[in-house]
Scaffold this motif. Structure first.
Motif, PDB file in Angstrom:
ATOM      1  N   ASP A  83       0.827  -1.208   0.000  1.00  0.00           N
ATOM      2  CA  ASP A  83       0.000   0.000   0.000  1.00  0.00           C
ATOM      3  C   ASP A  83       0.860   1.257   0.000  1.00  0.00           C
ATOM      4  O   ASP A  83       0.565   2.227  -0.699  1.00  0.00           O
ATOM      5  CB  ASP A  83      -0.939   0.016   1.211  1.00  0.00           C
ATOM      6  N   MET A  84       1.931   1.244   0.791  1.00  0.00           N
ATOM      7  CA  MET A  84       2.809   2.407   0.859  1.00  0.00           C
ATOM      8  C   MET A  84       3.507   2.652  -0.474  1.00  0.00           C
ATOM      9  O   MET A  84       3.687   3.801  -0.883  1.00  0.00           O
ATOM     10  CB  MET A  84       3.852   2.244   1.973  1.00  0.00           C
ATOM     11  N   GLU A  85       3.882   1.599  -1.166  1.00  0.00           N
ATOM     12  CA  GLU A  85       4.513   1.761  -2.473  1.00  0.00           C
ATOM     13  C   GLU A  85       3.541   2.390  -3.467  1.00  0.00           C
ATOM     14  O   GLU A  85       3.918   3.285  -4.225  1.00  0.00           O
ATOM     15  CB  GLU A  85       5.003   0.393  -2.982  1.00  0.00           C
ATOM     16  N   ASN A  86       2.281   1.944  -3.433  1.00  0.00           N
ATOM     17  CA  ASN A  86       1.266   2.535  -4.314  1.00  0.00           C
ATOM     18  C   ASN A  86       1.038   4.010  -3.986  1.00  0.00           C
ATOM     19  O   ASN A  86       0.966   4.851  -4.886  1.00  0.00           O
ATOM     20  CB  ASN A  86      -0.061   1.775  -4.201  1.00  0.00           C
ATOM     21  N   ILE A  87       0.932   4.327  -2.710  1.00  0.00           N
ATOM     22  CA  ILE A  87       0.722   5.723  -2.290  1.00  0.00           C
ATOM     23  C   ILE A  87       1.925   6.571  -2.683  1.00  0.00           C
ATOM     24  O   ILE A  87       1.772   7.682  -3.207  1.00  0.00           O
ATOM     25  CB  ILE A  87       0.447   5.800  -0.773  1.00  0.00           C
ATOM     26  N   ARG A  88       3.131   6.034  -2.444  1.00  0.00           N
ATOM     27  CA  ARG A  88       4.358   6.764  -2.775  1.00  0.00           C
ATOM     28  C   ARG A  88       4.407   7.080  -4.275  1.00  0.00           C
ATOM     29  O   ARG A  88       4.702   8.202  -4.679  1.00  0.00           O
ATOM     30  CB  ARG A  88       5.583   5.963  -2.361  1.00  0.00           C
ATOM     31  N   ASN A  89       4.103   6.085  -5.092  1.00  0.00           N
ATOM     32  CA  ASN A  89       4.124   6.292  -6.545  1.00  0.00           C
ATOM     33  C   ASN A  89       3.116   7.349  -6.964  1.00  0.00           C
ATOM     34  O   ASN A  89       3.428   8.217  -7.783  1.00  0.00           O
ATOM     35  CB  ASN A  89       3.853   4.981  -7.289  1.00  0.00           C
ATOM     36  N   LYS A  90       1.913   7.300  -6.422  1.00  0.00           N
ATOM     37  CA  LYS A  90       0.890   8.278  -6.789  1.00  0.00           C
ATOM     38  C   LYS A  90       1.260   9.689  -6.353  1.00  0.00           C
ATOM     39  O   LYS A  90       1.069  10.647  -7.096  1.00  0.00           O
ATOM     40  CB  LYS A  90      -0.465   7.887  -6.196  1.00  0.00           C
ATOM     41  N   LEU A  91       1.796   9.817  -5.132  1.00  0.00           N
ATOM     42  CA  LEU A  91       2.139  11.142  -4.629  1.00  0.00           C
ATOM     43  C   LEU A  91       3.319  11.756  -5.375  1.00  0.00           C
ATOM     44  O   LEU A  91       3.291  12.922  -5.754  1.00  0.00           O
ATOM     45  CB  LEU A  91       2.456  11.095  -3.134  1.00  0.00           C
ATOM     46  N   LEU A  92       4.366  10.979  -5.562  1.00  0.00           N
ATOM     47  CA  LEU A  92       5.584  11.526  -6.133  1.00  0.00           C
ATOM     48  C   LEU A  92       5.536  11.640  -7.658  1.00  0.00           C
ATOM     49  O   LEU A  92       6.226  12.479  -8.231  1.00  0.00           O
ATOM     50  CB  LEU A  92       6.795  10.706  -5.687  1.00  0.00           C
ATOM     51  N   ASN A  93       4.739  10.809  -8.319  1.00  0.00           N
ATOM     52  CA  ASN A  93       4.615  10.901  -9.775  1.00  0.00           C
ATOM     53  C   ASN A  93       3.629  11.972 -10.195  1.00  0.00           C
ATOM     54  O   ASN A  93       3.611  12.364 -11.347  1.00  0.00           O
ATOM     55  CB  ASN A  93       4.185   9.557 -10.378  1.00  0.00           C
ATOM     56  N   GLY A  94       2.784  12.401  -9.282  1.00  0.00           N
ATOM     57  CA  GLY A  94       1.792  13.421  -9.622  1.00  0.00           C
ATOM     58  C   GLY A  94       0.708  12.896 -10.543  1.00  0.00           C
ATOM     59  O   GLY A  94       0.101  13.658 -11.283  1.00  0.00           O
ATOM     60  N   SER A  95       0.437  11.600 -10.489  1.00  0.00           N
ATOM     61  CA  SER A  95      -0.569  11.010 -11.377  1.00  0.00           C
ATOM     62  C   SER A  95      -1.977  11.535 -11.096  1.00  0.00           C
ATOM     63  O   SER A  95      -2.817  11.575 -11.984  1.00  0.00           O
ATOM     64  CB  SER A  95      -0.546   9.484 -11.279  1.00  0.00           C
ATOM     65  N   ASP A  96      -2.222  11.948  -9.864  1.00  0.00           N
ATOM     66  CA  ASP A  96      -3.531  12.513  -9.512  1.00  0.00           C
ATOM     67  C   ASP A  96      -3.450  14.024  -9.329  1.00  0.00           C
ATOM     68  O   ASP A  96      -4.270  14.621  -8.644  1.00  0.00           O
ATOM     69  CB  ASP A  96      -4.050  11.871  -8.220  1.00  0.00           C
ATOM     70  N   PRO A  98      -0.573  17.557  -8.850  1.00  0.00           N
ATOM     71  CA  PRO A  98       0.598  17.855  -8.017  1.00  0.00           C
ATOM     72  C   PRO A  98       0.254  17.812  -6.528  1.00  0.00           C
ATOM     73  O   PRO A  98      -0.859  18.131  -6.126  1.00  0.00           O
ATOM     74  CB  PRO A  98       1.005  19.262  -8.456  1.00  0.00           C
ATOM     75  N   LEU A  99       1.228  17.423  -5.735  1.00  0.00           N
ATOM     76  CA  LEU A  99       1.067  17.367  -4.289  1.00  0.00           C
ATOM     77  C   LEU A  99       1.178  18.794  -3.754  1.00  0.00           C
ATOM     78  O   LEU A  99       2.195  19.456  -3.939  1.00  0.00           O
ATOM     79  CB  LEU A  99       2.149  16.477  -3.677  1.00  0.00           C
ATOM     80  N   SER A 100       0.100  19.262  -3.140  1.00  0.00           N
ATOM     81  CA  SER A 100       0.118  20.638  -2.650  1.00  0.00           C
ATOM     82  C   SER A 100      -0.729  20.763  -1.391  1.00  0.00           C
ATOM     83  O   SER A 100      -1.557  19.907  -1.095  1.00  0.00           O
ATOM     84  CB  SER A 100      -0.399  21.591  -3.719  1.00  0.00           C
ATOM     85  N   TYR A 101      -0.476  21.870  -0.670  1.00  0.00           N
ATOM     86  CA  TYR A 101      -1.248  22.188   0.524  1.00  0.00           C
ATOM     87  C   TYR A 101      -1.568  23.667   0.475  1.00  0.00           C
ATOM     88  O   TYR A 101      -0.663  24.501   0.319  1.00  0.00           O
ATOM     89  CB  TYR A 101      -0.461  21.858   1.802  1.00  0.00           C
ATOM     90  N   ASP A 102      -2.832  23.968   0.572  1.00  0.00           N
ATOM     91  CA  ASP A 102      -3.293  25.356   0.556  1.00  0.00           C
ATOM     92  C   ASP A 102      -2.820  26.093  -0.695  1.00  0.00           C
ATOM     93  O   ASP A 102      -2.442  27.252  -0.656  1.00  0.00           O
ATOM     94  CB  ASP A 102      -2.835  26.070   1.825  1.00  0.00           C
ATOM     95  N   PRO A 107       7.339  20.435  -1.102  1.00  0.00           N
ATOM     96  CA  PRO A 107       8.668  19.925  -1.514  1.00  0.00           C
ATOM     97  C   PRO A 107       8.767  18.415  -1.288  1.00  0.00           C
ATOM     98  O   PRO A 107       8.071  17.844  -0.450  1.00  0.00           O
ATOM     99  CB  PRO A 107       9.648  20.662  -0.604  1.00  0.00           C
ATOM    100  N   GLU A 108       9.674  17.786  -2.032  1.00  0.00           N
ATOM    101  CA  GLU A 108       9.808  16.327  -1.964  1.00  0.00           C
ATOM    102  C   GLU A 108      10.220  15.852  -0.572  1.00  0.00           C
ATOM    103  O   GLU A 108       9.774  14.799  -0.120  1.00  0.00           O
ATOM    104  CB  GLU A 108      10.821  15.839  -2.999  1.00  0.00           C
ATOM    105  N   GLU A 109      11.052  16.637   0.144  1.00  0.00           N
ATOM    106  CA  GLU A 109      11.459  16.242   1.498  1.00  0.00           C
ATOM    107  C   GLU A 109      10.239  16.181   2.421  1.00  0.00           C
ATOM    108  O   GLU A 109      10.119  15.290   3.256  1.00  0.00           O
ATOM    109  CB  GLU A 109      12.460  17.243   2.109  1.00  0.00           C
ATOM    110  N   ASP A 110       9.346  17.138   2.268  1.00  0.00           N
ATOM    111  CA  ASP A 110       8.135  17.147   3.085  1.00  0.00           C
ATOM    112  C   ASP A 110       7.189  16.022   2.682  1.00  0.00           C
ATOM    113  O   ASP A 110       6.453  15.484   3.518  1.00  0.00           O
ATOM    114  CB  ASP A 110       7.425  18.497   2.986  1.00  0.00           C
ATOM    115  N   ALA A 111       7.213  15.660   1.408  1.00  0.00           N
ATOM    116  CA  ALA A 111       6.385  14.542   0.940  1.00  0.00           C
ATOM    117  C   ALA A 111       6.835  13.251   1.622  1.00  0.00           C
ATOM    118  O   ALA A 111       6.004  12.411   1.991  1.00  0.00           O
ATOM    119  CB  ALA A 111       6.465  14.415  -0.576  1.00  0.00           C
ATOM    120  N   GLU A 112       8.147  13.091   1.825  1.00  0.00           N
ATOM    121  CA  GLU A 112       8.660  11.896   2.510  1.00  0.00           C
ATOM    122  C   GLU A 112       8.197  11.874   3.970  1.00  0.00           C
ATOM    123  O   GLU A 112       7.874  10.825   4.507  1.00  0.00           O
ATOM    124  CB  GLU A 112      10.187  11.837   2.430  1.00  0.00           C
TER     125      GLU A 112
END
Length: 140
Positions: A83-96, A98-102, A107-112
């Motif tokens: 599950d973590m590998e799937n979540i990691r791929n979706k978050l870091l690849n931006g398939s859904d 870009p990862l953003s807040y507000d 940044p990628e460090e915060d994503a980790e």
């Protein structure tokens, strides 16, 4: 109590025949019966112990009943990793998206750090869900 008798009692408690257990674990017919003579591998004992969620020590001595039926098993660990590998791929690849807040990109460090928190949450919730949604909890 012998190892065979302990396994036989566990089978009775879980409403499964010894032959059905052998088939379920991929053993040959009568292989659990050989335990009467003490003939089996540690690998097979571990498979039986994992099936019943008990220790090998319990199978051999009849002492030390189930430790914690809601503790994470190796299967749970594999499920969480998958599950973590799937979540990691979706978050870091931006398939859904870009990862953003507000509205600001994260940044990628915060994503980790976020992924670490998600994994921690999954590890804490797995035992809670096993207890809450256990289909056998009301069986006697």
């Amino acid at each position: 109590m012998s190892t065979y008798e302990t396994i036989k009692n566990l089978c009775k408690q879980h409403s499964i025949a010894v032959t059905a257990l052998e088939k379920e674990l991929g053993f040959g017919r009568g292989s659990i019966g050989k335990l009467r003579n003490g003939q089996t591998s540690a690998e097979r004992l571990q498979k039986i112990a994992d099936y019943f969620n008990v220790s090998v020590n319990y199978l051999m001595t009849g002492e030390e009943k189930e430790v914690d039926p809601y503790a994470l098993t190796s299967k749970d660990e594999r499920d969480i990793a998958k599950d973590m590998e799937n979540i990691r791929n979706k978050l870091l690849n931006g398939s859904d998206g870009p990862l953003s807040y507000d509205g600001e990109p994260i940044p990628e460090e915060d994503a980790e750090l976020l992924l670490g928190q998600i994994e921690l949450m999954m590890r804490r919730l797995k035992p809670i869900n096993k207890e809450k949604y256990n289909p056998n909890k009301n069986k006697k």
